[in-house]
Design a protein around this motif. Structure first.
Motif, PDB file in Angstrom:
ATOM      1  N   PRO A  51      -2.468   9.417  -8.993  1.00  0.00           N
ATOM      2  CA  PRO A  51      -3.451   9.589 -10.059  1.00  0.00           C
ATOM      3  C   PRO A  51      -4.161   8.317 -10.501  1.00  0.00           C
ATOM      4  CG  PRO A  51      -1.239   9.672 -10.973  1.00  0.00           C
ATOM      5  CD  PRO A  51      -1.105   9.613  -9.470  1.00  0.00           C
ATOM      6  N   ASN A  52      -3.508   7.173 -10.397  1.00  0.00           N
ATOM      7  CA  ASN A  52      -4.057   5.931 -10.941  1.00  0.00           C
ATOM      8  C   ASN A  52      -4.110   4.833  -9.890  1.00  0.00           C
ATOM      9  OD1 ASN A  52      -3.954   7.079 -13.636  1.00  0.00           O
ATOM     10  ND2 ASN A  52      -1.742   6.757 -13.518  1.00  0.00           N
ATOM     11  N   ALA A  53      -4.900   3.812 -10.178  1.00  0.00           N
ATOM     12  CA  ALA A  53      -4.906   2.639  -9.307  1.00  0.00           C
ATOM     13  C   ALA A  53      -3.484   2.105  -9.213  1.00  0.00           C
ATOM     14  CB  ALA A  53      -5.842   1.567  -9.857  1.00  0.00           C
ATOM     15  N   GLY A  54      -3.022   1.873  -8.005  1.00  0.00           N
ATOM     16  CA  GLY A  54      -1.680   1.365  -7.774  1.00  0.00           C
ATOM     17  C   GLY A  54      -0.650   2.446  -7.525  1.00  0.00           C
ATOM     18  N   SER A  55      -1.016   3.715  -7.767  1.00  0.00           N
ATOM     19  CA  SER A  55      -0.081   4.808  -7.464  1.00  0.00           C
ATOM     20  C   SER A  55       0.127   4.848  -5.952  1.00  0.00           C
ATOM     21  CB  SER A  55      -0.634   6.146  -7.931  1.00  0.00           C
ATOM     22  OG  SER A  55      -0.750   6.183  -9.330  1.00  0.00           O
ATOM     23  N   PHE A  56       1.379   4.972  -5.524  1.00  0.00           N
ATOM     24  CA  PHE A  56       1.666   4.972  -4.094  1.00  0.00           C
ATOM     25  C   PHE A  56       2.754   5.964  -3.757  1.00  0.00           C
ATOM     26  CE2 PHE A  56       4.728   1.968  -5.805  1.00  0.00           C
ATOM     27  CZ  PHE A  56       5.894   2.295  -5.124  1.00  0.00           C
ATOM     28  N   ARG A  57       2.813   6.285  -2.479  1.00  0.00           N
ATOM     29  CA  ARG A  57       3.882   7.099  -1.884  1.00  0.00           C
ATOM     30  C   ARG A  57       4.213   6.481  -0.537  1.00  0.00           C
ATOM     31  NH1 ARG A  57       5.816  11.286  -3.434  1.00  0.00           N
ATOM     32  NH2 ARG A  57       6.225  12.229  -1.433  1.00  0.00           N
ATOM     33  N   GLY A  96       5.660   5.451  -6.768  1.00  0.00           N
ATOM     34  CA  GLY A  96       5.608   4.643  -7.975  1.00  0.00           C
ATOM     35  C   GLY A  96       4.197   4.160  -8.231  1.00  0.00           C
ATOM     36  N   CYS A  97       4.106   3.118  -9.042  1.00  0.00           N
ATOM     37  CA  CYS A  97       2.813   2.505  -9.344  1.00  0.00           C
ATOM     38  C   CYS A  97       3.024   0.991  -9.336  1.00  0.00           C
ATOM     39  CB  CYS A  97       2.305   2.980 -10.702  1.00  0.00           C
ATOM     40  SG  CYS A  97       0.570   2.571 -10.985  1.00  0.00           S
ATOM     41  N   ALA A  98       2.154   0.276  -8.658  1.00  0.00           N
ATOM     42  CA  ALA A  98       2.313  -1.169  -8.506  1.00  0.00           C
ATOM     43  C   ALA A  98       0.956  -1.866  -8.620  1.00  0.00           C
ATOM     44  CB  ALA A  98       2.936  -1.487  -7.150  1.00  0.00           C
ATOM     45  N   LYS A  99       0.974  -3.108  -9.031  1.00  0.00           N
ATOM     46  CA  LYS A  99      -0.243  -3.924  -9.038  1.00  0.00           C
ATOM     47  C   LYS A  99      -0.418  -4.623  -7.691  1.00  0.00           C
ATOM     48  CE  LYS A  99      -0.035  -4.841 -13.968  1.00  0.00           C
ATOM     49  NZ  LYS A  99      -1.183  -4.322 -14.595  1.00  0.00           N
ATOM     50  N   GLU A 100       0.711  -4.806  -6.998  1.00  0.00           N
ATOM     51  CA  GLU A 100       0.728  -5.410  -5.675  1.00  0.00           C
ATOM     52  C   GLU A 100       2.039  -5.011  -5.006  1.00  0.00           C
ATOM     53  OE1 GLU A 100       0.529  -9.606  -6.477  1.00  0.00           O
ATOM     54  OE2 GLU A 100       2.601  -9.698  -7.143  1.00  0.00           O
TER      55      GLU A 100
END
Length: 175
Positions: A51-57, A96-100
């Protein structure tokens, strides 16, 4: 229930019966990975899972570890989940969600677009003229149709919309 009738096989030609080894044989699995799954578009998630910038799988595609991430620009991208330094997984959680992303092994860092943004002890690489710009995460083709996110490991496979062909036409037509 008549168990004798239940246990009888239908009278089918040999060409219509599946050999059950297709479910357990490692060689057949490897052949499928190389000849089928490596060359097709594979569904990996729904865009609502990012859903958001940085969201990953993370998942496997054709037996290969991959990361699917939404960038700061909103674009969904996919990469092999392998650090370019020593091939360790860059991301070790399912989502999760990460900036990097930072590899746990030697702490190489990558941004959401896959660019290598940091290496530990960069002075140690001066002798080999390390160019971080050439050592980003390896991208994988990704595309989204009707909210479904697909990846393809082959550069030779046609674009997703062509690959899906007529099946996608009703979804793509304006209302």
């Amino acid at each position: 229930m008549d168990l004798e009738a239940f246990n009888q096989f239908p009278d089918l030609p040999e060409t219509h019966v599946l050999d059950n080894r297709i479910y357990t044989n490692q060689e057949i699995l490897e052949q499928e990975q190389n000849e089928i799954f490596k060359n097709t578009w594979l569904f990996v998630c729904h865009e609502s899972e990012l859903p958001n910038a940085g969201s990953f799988r993370t998942t496997l595609a054709g037996g290969k570890p991959i990361i699917i991430v939404r960038g700061e620009d909103g674009i969904i991208r996919s990469f092999y989940n392998i650090c370019r330094h020593r091939s360790s997984p860059v991301v070790r959680t399912e989502s999760g969600c990460a900036k990097e992303f930072q590899c746990f092994y030697h702490l190489w860092t990558y941004n959401l677009e896959g660019t290598c943004t940091g290496v530990t002890k960069p002075d140690g690489y001066k002798a080999v003229n390390l160019d971080k710009n050439k050592l980003g995460l390896i991208p994988i083709r990704a595309d989204v149709i009707a909210g479904l996110v697909f990846v393809c490991l082959s550069e030779d496979t046609e674009p997703l919309i062509e690959y899906l062909g007529e099946i996608i036409e009703p979804i793509m037509e304006p209302l």
